[in-house]
Motif scaffolding. Sequence first.
Motif, PDB file in Angstrom:
ATOM      1  N   THR A   1      -0.801  12.016   0.063  1.00 42.23           N
ATOM      2  CA  THR A   1      -0.345  11.992  -1.532  1.00 42.23           C
ATOM      3  C   THR A   1       0.104  13.571  -1.548  1.00 42.23           C
TER       4      THR A   1
ATOM      5  N   VAL B   1      -4.816   6.434   8.886  1.00 36.01           N
ATOM      6  CA  VAL B   1      -4.074   5.192   8.614  1.00 36.01           C
ATOM      7  C   VAL B   1      -4.831   4.305   9.433  1.00 36.01           C
TER       8      VAL B   1
ATOM      9  N   SER C   1       3.021   8.949  -2.888  1.00 33.06           N
ATOM     10  CA  SER C   1       2.110   8.630  -1.663  1.00 33.06           C
ATOM     11  C   SER C   1       2.817   8.092  -0.728  1.00 33.06           C
TER      12      SER C   1
ATOM     13  N   ASN D   1       3.408   7.404   4.102  1.00 32.26           N
ATOM     14  CA  ASN D   1       2.912   7.700   5.638  1.00 32.26           C
ATOM     15  C   ASN D   1       3.759   9.006   5.799  1.00 32.26           C
TER      16      ASN D   1
ATOM     17  N   SER E   1       0.659  -1.350  -0.069  1.00 28.15           N
ATOM     18  CA  SER E   1       0.113   0.013  -0.030  1.00 28.15           C
ATOM     19  C   SER E   1       0.807   1.430  -0.077  1.00 28.15           C
ATOM     20  N   LYS E   2       2.003   1.168   0.081  1.00 29.04           N
ATOM     21  CA  LYS E   2       2.757   2.328   0.006  1.00 29.04           C
ATOM     22  C   LYS E   2       3.474   2.390  -1.391  1.00 29.04           C
TER      23      LYS E   2
ATOM     24  N   GLU F   1       0.882   7.942  12.271  1.00 32.02           N
ATOM     25  CA  GLU F   1       0.932   8.249  10.793  1.00 32.02           C
ATOM     26  C   GLU F   1      -0.400   8.597  10.276  1.00 32.02           C
TER      27      GLU F   1
ATOM     28  N   SER G   1      -0.445   0.288  10.234  1.00 32.85           N
ATOM     29  CA  SER G   1       0.770   0.920  10.643  1.00 32.85           C
ATOM     30  C   SER G   1       1.940   0.285  11.220  1.00 32.85           C
TER      31      SER G   1
ATOM     32  N   ARG H   1      -1.795   9.048   6.044  1.00 31.60           N
ATOM     33  CA  ARG H   1      -1.505   8.335   4.708  1.00 31.60           C
ATOM     34  C   ARG H   1      -1.812   9.726   3.577  1.00 31.60           C
TER      35      ARG H   1
ATOM     36  N   THR I   1       7.896   6.193   1.933  1.00 30.50           N
ATOM     37  CA  THR I   1       7.322   5.457   0.759  1.00 30.50           C
ATOM     38  C   THR I   1       7.640   4.024   1.007  1.00 30.50           C
TER      39      THR I   1
END
Length: 137
Positions: free
Chosen positions: A90, A120, A42, A44, A23-24, A86, A125, A88, A56
């Motif tokens: 962009t 998040v 994108s 955290n 997901s990162k 954290e 996390s 998330r 990333t």
Amino acid sequence: MPVKNQIAILFIATLFISCKNDSKSEVSLDDSRDGLSVREISGNFTYFADAAVFQTKNELFGVVENEKAQELITMAEPLKDAPTDEVRVTLKVMVVKKPEHEEGWENRIDIIDIINVLKVNPKDSEIIKIITENKNH
């Protein structure tokens, strides 16, 4: 060493050594300003104990603390349950090298634009949390 400093050091070390492949993601280059690449990325973001960090899938970045970074910190606060959480994000950023005389990560991001900021899921996390228990004797 005060507990707050120990937690901050552990927190930053944990960010540094934890890079998960899910997901990162990082998005490619999209334009250029003054010869520097501007990218949309994108990952955290966290801000704790006066340290702003962006992670990333493959990299960690320090965050240039300026007006846009302050705006991101303000946007992130309501989405955090704990100071070390954290969010998330962009972002549109310029990646710059850290000044030679300063400590920190080799690369930093200078935020140009904040595209989105999301909470998040705690299950996703990678932050290790230390819970201290206050015992009264």
